[in-house]
Structure formats: structure tokens, C-alpha cells
Design an enzyme around this catalytic site. Structure first.
Site, PDB file in Angstrom:
ATOM      1  CE  LYS A 286      92.204  35.961  72.966  1.00  0.00           C
ATOM      2  NZ  LYS A 286      92.234  37.277  73.585  1.00  0.00           N
TER       3      LYS A 286
ATOM      4  N   GLY B 129      88.206  35.351  73.866  1.00  0.00           N
ATOM      5  CA  GLY B 129      86.992  35.888  73.284  1.00  0.00           C
ATOM      6  C   GLY B 129      86.670  35.259  71.942  1.00  0.00           C
ATOM      7  CG  PHE B 130      89.053  36.035  68.934  1.00  0.00           C
ATOM      8  CD1 PHE B 130      90.162  35.339  68.518  1.00  0.00           C
ATOM      9  CD2 PHE B 130      89.229  37.302  69.479  1.00  0.00           C
ATOM     10  CE1 PHE B 130      91.425  35.878  68.632  1.00  0.00           C
ATOM     11  CE2 PHE B 130      90.486  37.844  69.592  1.00  0.00           C
ATOM     12  CZ  PHE B 130      91.588  37.134  69.171  1.00  0.00           C
TER      13      PHE B 130
ATOM     14  CG  ASP C  59      84.426  40.441  78.163  1.00  0.00           C
ATOM     15  OD1 ASP C  59      83.583  40.275  79.060  1.00  0.00           O
ATOM     16  OD2 ASP C  59      84.812  39.522  77.426  1.00  0.00           O
TER      17      ASP C  59
ATOM     18  N   GLY D 100      92.753  27.418  77.678  1.00  0.00           N
ATOM     19  CA  GLY D 100      91.606  28.263  77.964  1.00  0.00           C
ATOM     20  C   GLY D 100      90.922  28.705  76.692  1.00  0.00           C
TER      21      GLY D 100
END
Ligand SMILES: *[C@@H]1O[C@H](CO)[C@@H](O)[C@H](O)[C@H]1NC(C)=O
Ligand SMILES: *[C@@H]1O[C@H](CO)[C@@H](O)[C@H](O)[C@H]1NC(C)=O
Ligand SMILES: *[C@@H]1O[C@H](CO)[C@@H](O)[C@H](O)[C@H]1NC(C)=O
Ligand SMILES: *[C@@H]1O[C@H](CO)[C@@H](O)[C@H](O)[C@H]1NC(C)=O
Ligand SMILES: *[C@@H]1O[C@H](CO)[C@@H](O)[C@H](O)[C@H]1NC(C)=O
Ligand SMILES: *[C@@H]1O[C@H](CO)[C@@H](O)[C@H](O)[C@H]1NC(C)=O
Ligand SMILES: *[C@@H]1O[C@H](CO)[C@@H](O)[C@H](O)[C@H]1NC(C)=O
Ligand SMILES: *[C@@H]1O[C@H](CO)[C@@H](O)[C@H](O)[C@H]1NC(C)=O
Ligand SMILES: *[C@@H]1O[C@H](CO)[C@@H](O)[C@H](O)[C@H]1NC(C)=O
Ligand SMILES: *[C@@H]1O[C@H](CO)[C@@H](O)[C@H](O)[C@H]1NC(C)=O
Ligand SMILES: *[C@@H]1O[C@H](CO)[C@@H](O)[C@H](O)[C@H]1NC(C)=O
Ligand SMILES: *[C@@H]1O[C@H](CO)[C@@H](O)[C@H](O)[C@H]1NC(C)=O
Length: 813
Positions: free
Chosen positions: A526, A508-509, A623, A505
Site C-alpha cells: 500500500k 484509504g490513502f 470504515d 486496488g
């Protein structure tokens, strides 16, 4: 008899439906019971062990009686001729063979037409049939048990307490009661008559910190929430086992009772595990240690008030100061080295009567030192600074959990003992300390790369500088928790060198990889590889926000790694991906039935409530959207992605930003257009999400035609045309649940109202969803975050995500 005829009738169709309701025409007698619809609880007559008296009570519908509520606890029946009836005045009552009333719900009421229904939660509810209002419910009048979905502490008419039975064979009111204290930080108490008998320690947002094992349990055992009037109450509603409740025994012990469903009740936990669990066992300024011999000692700087009694094990007199504090003496304490200091005790259950203060740990220490009436302080993430000014009572040395407790002692004490360092108020500015912490937190692994160290240091300082304003805000609220560090090698190995087919996936960054560590633990990594300013800020923000939070509906951060250009966050792996994958993909089989969706909505609501209210920090997520809701193996939701989250200070409830970040379609209008964000902008996003979950449709596309409506607009239109039912996802449409589904849409519309102050807060939303607030206000016109406004107000440079990727941009400052 008429009622047996009804039973017969019900049975004659093959399925025997036991009634769950008592009405004016359907009373029950001693041999009869009513059973809740899901067969979980029953109401009927019983005699306690070793007693021939008859009582009316609610019990689990299992072999072996586990009685959770008693009606006529003060006035038993002496034979089996009792009846439970609805009286002419509409009250529910227990009457004996000669029609004496032994107990009644005793509510004044205008209508005689009422019925009492036993629900599957164990709640007995008396409803006025003429208007559908609840007149009385057993959850508001508990006896000695505290059940899932019931509340301890809050009630419309004063605080709800549970009271023990007098003895195991006598249900009448005993000497013990339990409930939440009214102190500034909620604490659970057991009282013997009116004196405290046991105390849980303060609530931190996730645990009572004086109960060993509760803070370190990786599941929540209880929750403290606030009702509409702001008074706290304890509840729990996530226990997976159906047979579980809390009981206040006649000996004053709170016990959690657990059964496999075969009537074998076992005590799973008790508030009285050792002698130290008696309030104030060691007297004022004493501290109890169940493993110590003797169990009582005086706190540092104190000695027994009566040495002889103390030696004989009579600790009630407690302790007194050995010598005056420096600040209490008349001689001037101008010399630096002549100040009071602190003794550091670890793993402590803190004393009673803590006064919370919204200041940092350093300030807490200094503030205490500057005020001679301050006798001790502690700092706990989720609570913040606690100070004590009176006596210190009911401290305990815990085997695990607890917190560091700093006891104020005169100079001579802390100087002579084990080289204890004098506490000197830090001259380093808070920000500097924070930055240092920050560096320790994540940049430690840089040092391993000696070759590049100098350069790394430089870029480190640069990065640190950039996040400075964020750091200082954070620092005022809480301290960092230590985060485990992972090496680049370990993560590269875990993800097959960040192979593209391991990407699961986009956060956000940056991309998110699935990985497996050497020990087999599955993780989600991430990765921020491109060191844009933006990314680093979000990265740091995410670390800061989430490392301090712990809630079963928030995704758990396991650690981080920052090496050279690489910055990564390591999360627990969620096998079921994100909510949008199930909700909007028409090709996938519909595994999210209505019940699961309800659980998801409640879970997200509770996560938000935790962010807004229950942790002492107020955090605005900014968010919230379907792709940020991850599902665990049981399809329970966990909120993720805190790259945009903001921490609010003490009384702050709104902020402005030049940097509008979030996802188009989920953003509240005041935020999208003016950069104003608050709890209510999260509520807006929650409303959009709620409408999407009920409808199974995503309707937030940016590039839409002038005539098409956004999700809120579309829902509002259907609602006004009385066609709200058409919004419901055909895959879950179920006439049985339609009222509930419509209520969800109604609440969704309340959340997306144009004006932020019209929107309910999250705690009200949760109450509305569970129908505890029955008269929902009419929703007003919703905010169409459609095209309106964007073309006009385009002075700010913006980028919006299209459906699931959050983008953001900064206005040139
Ligand atoms: C009932 O009586 C028996 C015999 O006297 C005793 O052993 C038992 O503990 C009693 N049970 C209760 C709940 O009092
Ligand atoms: C039971 O109670 C009723 C009313 O209080 C009384 O009239 C009756 O005598 C009692 N019966 C016994 C067996 O004690
Ligand atoms: C009913 O409530 C009133 C006051 O609310 C009280 O005075 C009265 O004693 C109660 N009656 C019973 C039977 O409990
Ligand atoms: C009680 O009220 C319900 C709903 O208004 C009505 O259907 C019912 O006939 C009433 N029963 C009596 C006995 O008045
Ligand atoms: C409870 O308080 C009473 C006096 O109010 C006392 O006699 C009794 O011993 C206490 N019980 C316990 C378990 O401390
Ligand atoms: C309490 O119950 C939970 C869940 O069934 C179990 O994991 C835990 O070990 C039990 N604790 C004790 C002390 O029995
Ligand atoms: C325990 O000590 C206190 C004084 O410290 C005294 O007043 C009390 O009587 C003592 N209690 C017993 C049971 O000896
Ligand atoms: C400090 O001074 C006050 C009067 O100025 C006196 O009453 C008190 O006893 C003194 N205390 C000590 C510890 O000397
Ligand atoms: C108190 O002791 C604990 C454990 O040794 C330590 O982690 C903490 O930093 C100490 N606090 C201070 C202010 O020295
Ligand atoms: C010192 O602490 C006490 C108790 O918390 C408080 O009432 C008092 O105002 C404080 N004094 C100062 C100077 O802050
Ligand atoms: C990567 O994992 C393999 C086992 O899967 C192991 O043999 C190897 O040593 C690991 N490499 C590194 C650099 O740790
Ligand atoms: C929103 O949904 C409605 C009904 O399904 C549809 O008519 C409309 O075109 C959709 N709007 C967008 C922007 O997708």
C-alpha cells in the site's frame, strides 16, 4: 416395534435416515442409537474399557469410541435392559429394566410435550414442543469434554466447568475439574478438588500467555469471549478439522484430541508437558524451568526457605527474601542510588494473582517502584500493566513466548549482579519516548540515505509533530511492536517498479500493488506517494493500530518502508480480492453461496468483537464496508484498512471528531452528522454490510433520487410489508435456510436502528446470528443515511466516497 417400523419406513425410500430425536413415543433401547443429522455424533449405550457397566453417552459417530458426554455417569446400568425415554413430566431420563430412574435432566417443566434432539455440534437439546423453548442442553452440563461451539466458563446458572472421569473405566466424577478462573484477567485452570493443579497464565486477547507456543502460533487455538452478563467464557469454533475436541483426562491433563476420521484418536496437545506444569511446583517465590537442573530455582533476591529440604528436591516450602527491600527498611532511602530496582527475567510465565492496571509501561514500572507492596510487574500488549502485591507463585521459564517479568529487588542485589542497570523512573515524558519509538519504528531506513539526511530529519520532525496527538493517545494504551522494515529497492523490485498493471486496488490513502519478494512471498504493498498531511496521518494511524493487533480475521501487516517521500505498508497478499468484487458483480459466477456468506459474516463479526472487546485496547474501525473485507484463498474474510481507526482509552466509549471520515452509506447518522462515533457506529456499518451480504445488492449510492431509499430504508420497508424474503439475493435463495436468512435481515435491521443505544453490541449481534438469543426484539425505525441532514448541516466541509473509495476532509481548525 413401532420405532423400528419408523426406521424401516424411512429406509424403504432408498435413503436410510437415522433418527436424531428422542420423543415420548420414540425412546431408545440399549442396542439402538440416534445419530445427528450430519452423521457426526451419535447417542447410545456403551461400556468403558474393562467394565461391564452400561452408560448412556454421546460419542463421535466413528469406529473407536470417543465419548464426549455421559448421562448416567454416577449410576451405571448393570445389564442391557436400559432405556432412554422422555418422561411424563417432559424430562429426558435413563431408566433400567425395572423402571428405576438412574438419571434425568431434572428440570421443572409445565409441559409434558418435549423432544430431545442430538445436533451436529454434539449438543443434545431438550426442547419444549409446546413453545419451542430449550429447557436443557448437554453443552450446559458437560462431563469431561469441551467441544467446538461449546463454552467453558459461562452459563445462565453459574459457571460451567468440566469434570474428569474417576478413571478410564469409570465415568463417575473424578477429583479434577477445569474452567475459567474468576480472577481479573481470565485464566484457564485445572483444579484437583479445590486446589489449583494447572494454570494457563493470563489471556491476552489472542492467547493464554503462560502456554508456550500459543502466542506465537499464527492461528488461534481458543478464544475468550464475554456473555451478556459480562462474564468471560472460553470457546473455539474455527477448527477446520471436524474431529477435534478438548478432554480433561482422569489424571488431570487437558488434552486436545485429534482424528483423521478413521477412529485413530491422537493427543495433539497436553497441559502437562513437564513437571513444571504442576501449579506451584517450586513453591512461593520459586521459578520452574523444565530444562534446568534442578528444575526449581528461587526468583532473584530470594533464597530457599529450607535449604536442606530444597536440596533434597522438596520445593514445596518455596523461597524467602535474602534481605529486606530498601522500602521496607526504616533508614531513610532518600539517596537516589539507594532505591530498589528490578531484575529482568525473559520468556516468563507470569505468577498467579496478577492485578491489571490501565497505564503505560513506564508508568507501570514507576507505579510499582512507588508502592512498597508491589513485588513485581510485567507489561504485555493486549493486557497492559500487570502488578503483583502478594506472593509470587507458579512462575515458569518458558522455552518460547511468555513475557518479560520484572522482580523487585533491593539495591544491593541489582547492583552487584552482571552490571544490571538500576531502574530509574524515566524523566523523559511519555510522549517523547513514544515519539522516539515512533521514529525507530518507521523512519529508521531514512538514515540509509546519507545525502538527504538533514532534510529527511527535518521533514521527519514535521511529520512526527503532526501525528503527536494521536501518538500520545496510543501510548497510553500499549507499546509498539517492532515492525520489519523493507527497503524501497526491494519493494520496487517486487512490484516491477510500481507498474500500473500491478495495481490491485485503492486503499484509504493510495494505490495497492501486488508484489512478489525475492523469497517468493506474495505481498500487497500500500503506497502513499503523495505526502499530503491527510495521507501521512492515516498512514501512521494504520501502522499504530494494526501493528498491535493479531487476529485471524484481520489482515496481517508484514512491515513498512518509509524512505524520503515514499511511505509504504506491506501486507500479506489476499488472492481473492475484496468482498464487493463478488457480492455486487453480476457478471461473476456466484461463488459465495449462503454457507460462505455466513462464514464471512461471522468472521467480520469476530474481527469487530476483537477490536471492540477482546484486545485490551478498544478500537473503532470507522470504515467498515464490503471493499475493506478481503478474502483469503478459502474465502474467509479479513478486515483491512485501519487508516481511520481510533483507539479508545480505558473507560472511554464514545468520542467526537471534527473530522468525519468514512464511507457514505455505511456511516451511522450520529457520526455522519455530528461526528460522534462509538462501538455502535461500527455496529451500524456492520448492519448495512449484513443487509448487503444477504441481498447481494449495494444500495448506498449517494447520488440518488429523492424517492429512492437507502439500503436500511429499503430493508425496513420490505420488512414492514412482510416481504423481507424478497430482499434475499436470488442467487442464494434456499428454502432450507430461509429462517436463518430472515434472521440475518432481522439482525441487520437491529444494527441500523436510528438510535445508537438501541443497537445491540457486537457480542450480542454474534449471539443473535447464531440463534443463541432466540427472541429477537422488534427493530425500530432505521436511520436513513439518505439525504436527510446533509444539505442542512453543511457547515463542515466534507467529502464522501462514492461506494468504495473512502475520502475524508478536515474542518479548518
Ligand atoms: C484394562 O485391563 C488391562 C488388563 O488388566 C490393562 O492392561 C488395561 O490398561 C486396562 N485398561 C484400562 C483403560 O484400564
Ligand atoms: C441390577 O440392578 C437391579 C436394580 O438395581 C437389581 O435388582 C439386579 O439384581 C441387578 N442385577 C445384577 C445382575 O446385579
Ligand atoms: C433434581 O433437582 C433438585 C433441585 O434442583 C434436587 O433437589 C433433586 O435431588 C434432583 N433430583 C435428581 C434425581 O437429581
Ligand atoms: C406437541 O406439540 C406440538 C407442537 O405444538 C404438536 O404438534 C404435537 O401434536 C404435540 N404432541 C403431543 C403429544 O401433545
Ligand atoms: C489430588 O489431591 C489429592 C488430595 O486432595 C491428592 O491425594 C492427590 O495426590 C492429588 N493428585 C495429584 C495428581 O496431585
Ligand atoms: C496439532 O494439529 C495441528 C493441525 O492438525 C498440526 O498442525 C499440529 O502440528 C499438531 N500438533 C501436534 C503437537 O501434534
Ligand atoms: C517439604 O518441606 C516442608 C518444609 O519446607 C515440610 O513441611 C514438608 O514436610 C516436606 N515434605 C516432605 C515430603 O518431606
Ligand atoms: C522499624 O521500626 C519499627 C518501629 O518504629 C520497628 O518495630 C521495626 O522492627 C523496625 N524495623 C527494622 C527492620 O528495623
Ligand atoms: C528485559 O530484557 C529483554 C530481553 O533482553 C529486553 O528486550 C527488554 O528491553 C529488557 N527490559 C528492560 C526494561 O530493560
Ligand atoms: C499499593 O498496592 C496495594 C496492593 O495493590 C494497594 O492496595 C495500595 O492501595 C497501594 N498503595 C498505594 C499508595 O498506591
Ligand atoms: C531485482 O530482482 C532481480 C531478479 O528478479 C534481481 O536479479 C535483481 O538483482 C533485483 N534488483 C535489485 C535492485 O535488488
Ligand atoms: C435500492 O434497491 C431497490 C430494490 O432493488 C431499488 O428499487 C432502489 O432503486 C435502490 N436504490 C438505490 C439508491 O440504488
Amino acid at each position: 416395534m413401532w420405532e423400528s417400523f419408523v426406521l424401516l419406513l424411512a429406509c424403504s425410500f432408498g435413503v436410510c435416515i437415522a433418527l436424531d430425536t428422542i420423543t415420548i413415543t420414540q425412546p431408545i433401547q440399549d442396542s439402538e442409537t440416534i445419530v445427528s443429522a450430519g452423521q457426526k455424533f451419535k447417542l447410545g449405550f456403551f461400556s468403558p474399557e474393562n467394565s461391564s457397566d452400561r452408560y448412556v453417552g454421546i460419542m463421535y459417530n466413528l469406529p473407536g469410541t470417543a465419548i464426549i458426554w455421559v448421562a448416567n455417569r454416577e449410576r451405571p446400568l448393570n445389564d442391557s435392559r436400559g432405556t432412554v425415554v422422555i418422561l411424563e413430566d417432559g424430562n429426558l431420563a435413563v431408566i433400567n429394566g425395572v423402571k428405576d430412574m438412574l438419571w434425568s435432566t431434572n428440570v421443572s417443566s409445565s409441559s409434558a410435550n418435549s423432544s430431545a434432539q442430538l445436533l451436529d455440534t454434539g449438543n443434545l437439546v431438550l426442547t419444549d414442543e409446546s413453545n419451542g423453548r430449550i429447557k436443557w442442553e448437554s453443552f450446559e452440563h458437560p462431563t469431561d469434554c469441551f467441544l467446538q461451539y461449546s463454552k467453558l466458563g459461562a452459563s445462565t446458572t453459574g459457571s460451567i466447568k468440566i469434570t474428569s472421569w474417576r478413571s478410564p473405566s469409570d465415568p463417575s466424577v473424578g477429583t479434577f475439574s477445569a474452567g475459567l478462573s474468576l480472577s481479573q484477567i481470565p485464566q484457564l485452570f485445572v483444579w484437583n478438588n479445590s486446589s489449583p493443579y494447572w494454570r494457563s497464565g493470563p489471556w491476552s486477547g489472542t492467547a493464554f500467555i503462560g502456554i508456550a507456543g500459543m502466542a506465537s502460533a499464527n492461528y488461534q487455538v481458543m478464544d475468550v469471549l464475554k456473555d451478556n452478563s459480562g462474564s468471560p467464557y472460553v470457546t473455539y469454533n474455527y477448527v477446520d478439522t471436524p474431529f477435534f475436541y478438548y478432554l480433561l483426562s482422569s489424571s488431570g491433563h487437558i488434552r486436545s484430541m485429534f482424528s483423521s476420521g478413521k477412529g485413530d484418536w491422537t493427543i495433539n496437545w497436553s497441559s502437562q508437558l513437564s513437571q513444571c506444569d504442576v501449579y506451584g511446583k517450586c513453591g512461593p517465590y520459586g521459578s520452574c524451568n523444565p530444562k534446568g537442573y534442578p528444575i526449581c530455582t528461587c526468583l532473584p533476591g530470594f533464597k530457599p526457605s529450607d535449604q536442606e529440604e530444597w536440596n533434597q528436591g522438596n520445593w514445596t516450602g518455596g523461597c524467602i527474601r535474602k534481605e529486606l527491600l530498601q522500602c521496607q527498611r526504616n533508614e531513610s532511602a532518600s539517596r537516589e542510588d539507594n532505591q530498589d530496582g528490578f531484575m529482568n527475567l525473559t520468556h516468563m510465565k507470569v505468577p498467579d494473582f496478577a492485578e491489571p492496571m490501565a497505564i503505560t509501561e513506564q508508568e507501570c514500572r514507576k507505579n510499582c517502584l512507588d508502592n512498597c507492596s508491589c513485588t513485581a510487574y510485567a507489561f504485555y500488549v493486549g493486557i497492559g500493566c500487570m502488578q503483583w502485591s502478594g506472593i509470587l507463585i507458579d512462575s515458569e521459564q518458558l522455552p518460547l513466548d511468555g513475557t518479560n517479568l520484572y522482580i523487585r529487588v533491593p539495591n544491593s542485589e541489582h547492583d552487584t549482579k552482571r552490571g544490571f542497570k538500576v531502574a530509574i523512573a524515566s524523566t523523559v515524558s511519555a510522549a517523547a519516548v513514544l515519539l522516539a519509538l515512533c521514529v525507530c519504528l518507521c523512519w529508521k531506513c531514512i538514515a540509509k540515505h546519507k545525502g538527504n539526511e538533514q532534510q529527511a530529519k527535518l521533514s521527519r520532525m514535521e511529520e512526527v509533530h503532526k501525528v503527536e496527538d494521536m501518538v500520545t493517545v496510543t501510548m497510553n494504551q500499549a507499546k509498539f511492536e517492532k515492525l520489519p522494515l523493507y527497503t524501497y529497492e526491494a519493494l520496487a523490485n517486487a512490484t516491477d517498479n510500481f507498474h500500473s498493471n500491478k495495481i490491485i486496488g485503492k486503499g484509504g490513502f493510495g494505490p495497492v500493488y501486488k508484489g512478489k519478494l525475492f523469497d517468493g512471498l506474495e505481498i500487497a504493498v500500500k503506497r502513499l506517494s503523495n505526502s499530503s498531511t491527510q495521507g501521512i496521518e492515516e498512514f501512521m494511524n494504520e501502522v499504530m493500530v494494526i501493528s498491535k493487533l493479531q487476529h485471524r480475521n484481520l489482515v496481517r501487516l508484514l512491515g513498512c518502508c518509509v524512505e524520503r517521500e515514499e511511505k509504504m505498508l506491506v501486507y500479506e497478499y489476499m488472492p481473492n480480492k475484496s468482498l464487493d468484487a463478488y457480492l455486487f458483480d453480476a457478471n461473476k459466477p456466484n461463488i459465495l453461496d449462503w454457507r460462505r456468506r455466513v462464514i464471512i459474516v461471522e468472521g467480520i463479526g469476530r474481527a469487530l468483537l476483537y477490536l471492540h472487546r477482546d484486545s485490551r485496547l478498544k478500537i473503532i474501525h470507522r470504515d467498515l464496508k464490503a471493499s475493506n473485507i478481503l478474502l483469503d484463498e478459502e474465502l474467509k474474510p479479513k478486515l483491512s484498512d485501519f487508516g481511520f481507526a481510533r483507539i479508545f482509552g480505558g473507560n472511554q466509549d464514545q468520542a467526537n471528531t471534527n473530522r468525519v471520515a468514512g464511507t457514505y452509506g455505511y456511516m451511522a447518522p450520529e457520526y455522519a452528522m455530528e461526528g460522534r462515533f462509538s462501538e455502535k457506529s461500527d455496529v451500524y456499518s456492520f448492519g448495512v454490510l449484513l443487509l448487503e451480504i444477504v441481498s447481494g445488492r449495494r444500495n448506498t449510492t449517494f447520488y440518488s433520487d429523492e424517492n429512492e431509499l437507502s439500503m436500511p430504508g429499503h430493508a425496513w420497508k420490505s420488512w414492514n410489508e412482510n416481504e423481507a424474503a424478497k430482499l434475499i439475493d436470488p442467487a442464494i435463495f434456499d428454502l432450507g435456510a430461509i429462517t436463518e436468512m430472515l434472521r440475518y435481515i432481522h439482525v441487520g435491521l437491529l444494527c441500523v436502528q436510528e438510535s445508537a443505544k438501541d443497537r445491540p453490541d457486537v457480542s450480542a449481534v454474534l449471539l443473535m446470528l447464531t440463534s443463541e438469543i432466540s427472541n429477537l426484539p422488534r427493530p425500530k425505525f432505521p436511520a436513513y443515511t439518505g439525504r436527510i441532514g446533509f444539505s442542512e448541516k453543511s457547515s463542515r466541509q466534507r467529502a464522501y466516497s462514492i461506494n468504495d473509495i473512502s475520502l475524508s476532509s478536515i474542518e479548518g481548525r
